[in-house]
Design a protein around this motif. Structure first.
Motif, PDB file in Angstrom:
ATOM      1  N   ILE B  57       0.837  -1.196   0.000  1.00  0.00           N
ATOM      2  CA  ILE B  57       0.000   0.000   0.000  1.00  0.00           C
ATOM      3  C   ILE B  57       0.876   1.252   0.000  1.00  0.00           C
ATOM      4  CG2 ILE B  57      -1.611   1.306   1.425  1.00  0.00           C
ATOM      5  CD1 ILE B  57      -2.903  -1.350   2.154  1.00  0.00           C
ATOM      6  N   LEU B  60       1.767   1.744  -3.494  1.00  0.00           N
ATOM      7  CA  LEU B  60       0.606   2.059  -4.331  1.00  0.00           C
ATOM      8  C   LEU B  60       0.101   3.471  -4.064  1.00  0.00           C
ATOM      9  CD1 LEU B  60      -0.919   0.067  -6.253  1.00  0.00           C
ATOM     10  CD2 LEU B  60      -2.673  -0.032  -4.513  1.00  0.00           C
ATOM     11  N   VAL B  61      -0.092   3.808  -2.789  1.00  0.00           N
ATOM     12  CA  VAL B  61      -0.736   5.080  -2.445  1.00  0.00           C
ATOM     13  C   VAL B  61       0.295   6.198  -2.327  1.00  0.00           C
ATOM     14  CG1 VAL B  61      -2.079   6.272  -0.718  1.00  0.00           C
ATOM     15  CG2 VAL B  61      -2.673   3.952  -1.320  1.00  0.00           C
ATOM     16  N   ALA B  65       0.482   7.912  -5.636  1.00  0.00           N
ATOM     17  CA  ALA B  65      -0.501   8.986  -5.668  1.00  0.00           C
ATOM     18  C   ALA B  65      -0.046  10.237  -4.911  1.00  0.00           C
ATOM     19  CB  ALA B  65      -1.815   8.480  -5.082  1.00  0.00           C
ATOM     20  N   ILE B  66       0.481  10.061  -3.717  1.00  0.00           N
ATOM     21  CA  ILE B  66       0.779  11.235  -2.885  1.00  0.00           C
ATOM     22  C   ILE B  66       1.907  12.057  -3.496  1.00  0.00           C
ATOM     23  CG2 ILE B  66       1.458  11.984  -0.583  1.00  0.00           C
ATOM     24  CD1 ILE B  66      -1.184  10.714  -0.372  1.00  0.00           C
ATOM     25  N   LEU B  69       0.618  14.042  -6.239  1.00  0.00           N
ATOM     26  CA  LEU B  69      -0.112  15.199  -5.710  1.00  0.00           C
ATOM     27  C   LEU B  69       0.863  16.316  -5.330  1.00  0.00           C
ATOM     28  CD1 LEU B  69      -3.091  15.726  -5.113  1.00  0.00           C
ATOM     29  CD2 LEU B  69      -2.636  15.162  -2.761  1.00  0.00           C
ATOM     30  N   PHE B  72       2.091  18.011  -8.402  1.00  0.00           N
ATOM     31  CA  PHE B  72       1.064  18.910  -8.922  1.00  0.00           C
ATOM     32  C   PHE B  72       1.069  20.227  -8.153  1.00  0.00           C
ATOM     33  CE2 PHE B  72      -1.509  15.428 -10.991  1.00  0.00           C
ATOM     34  CZ  PHE B  72      -1.335  15.944 -12.250  1.00  0.00           C
TER      35      PHE B  72
END
Lengths: 119, 195
Positions: B57, B60-61, B65-66, B69, B72
């Motif tokens: 995880i 994955l996360v 993703a983080i 982010l 961005f």
């Protein structure tokens, strides 16, 4: 346990090695004859225009955070799915409540227009 | 040296290097990449703790993703974030040193308190079934609270990115009213501001 993950570490090592080799070899072997024209940032062959730094729209951030939230939702589905039979109806209702609240989240984001790209 | 000790040493080195890079890099994007290295090394450290699901995880996360982010946000803020000139750098350093010392002392006490002859881990500890079984039976309330936390996160993001504050709405209403009045006054008055 670590024997189980040996292929993962092998792949990590090989990938790192290949990437490092590619970058070092191209920088070592490639001919370098810089001219002032060559050092200009490339922009479709014409002279560059506009600012050096392009500021992104906040739309990208919103899309990214929506992705993160529903990514985390999906993460919790994996262990639940592997235990689905053992948990029985209790686990089903538990996950139903979880997904309902996240469904409300999706409806909220939808109604607020967060899923629309142009606005 | 056993394979798990070797894994711990390699991962701990990269985790520390990544953490130092994250806080010391002047360019935000480089700090984000150092954070990525730290997160991947931390996933390796979770493996040494028999937390396989958590390691997966983590990749994955957090790595997937983080960090995206963060990148961005760096791209949103732009080059203004590259300057880190603040007059309170000394105070910030002192505060972080004190906090780090407190955390170190706490961890040291925790290590002293642990029993070295700890019982063996039960079979399936830390894998998908083990974590899932604990989460979906004993951790029912925290699990349901997670969904509410995610809902709050989305409301916050939408409010920041899309919503208008009450003050903005007031200003908008005032400008609209003014534009109507000026339109009624006819051509002689100042032209209404462009939308």
């Amino acid at each position: 346990m670590f024997e189980t993950y040996l292929p993962v570490f092998l792949m990590l090592g090989v990938a790192t090695l290949v990437a490092t080799l590619m970058f070092t070899l191209t920088s070592l072997l490639g001919p370098k004859k810089p001219t002032p024209e060559k050092m200009i940032p490339y922009e479709a062959g014409s002279n560059t225009t506009g600012a050096r730094h392009l500021r992104l729209s906040v739309k990208f951030y919103l899309t990214a955070i929506l992705f993160v939230v529903f990514d985390i939702e999906a993460v919790f589905l994996y262990p639940w799915a592997s235990l689905f039979r053992e948990l029985g109806w209790f686990g089903f209702l538990e996950m139903l409540l979880f997904l309902t609240i996240l469904g409300v989240t999706l409806v909220y984001a939808w109604k607020k227009g967060a899923l629309e790209w142009e606005k | 040296m056993s394979s798990s000790t070797l894994l711990f040493c390699v991962c701990a080195f990269f985790a520390l290097a990544g953490a130092v890079g994250t806080v010391s890099a002047r360019r935000p994007l480089r700090a984000a990449m150092a954070l990525l290295a730290h997160i991947v090394a931390l996933a390796g450290l979770y493996l040494t703790l028999h937390a396989q699901l958590l390691a997966a995880i983590q990749l994955l996360v957090y790595a997937g993703a983080i960090v995206v982010l963060f990148v961005f946000v760096i791209m949103l803020i732009g080059p203004a974030s590259e300057t880190s000139g603040s007059g309170r750098a000394g105070m910030v350093r002192m505060t972080s040193l004190v906090l780090m010392g407190m955390v170190t002392v706490t961890i040291a006490f925790a290590i002293v308190d642990t029993d070295p002859a700890a019982p063996r881990l039960p079979a399936g500890y830390g894998d998908v079934e083990g974590v899932g079984g604990a989460l979906y039976t004993q951790g029912l309330v925290p699990f349901e609270i997670i969904s509410i936390t995610l809902l709050v996160a989305i409301i916050g993001a939408v409010a920041v990115a899309r919503g208008k504050t009450a003050v903005e709405k007031q200003i908008e209403a005032k400008e609209k009213a003014r534009a109507e009045v000026e339109a009624r006054l006819g051509e002689g008055a100042a032209p209404a501001p462009a939308e």
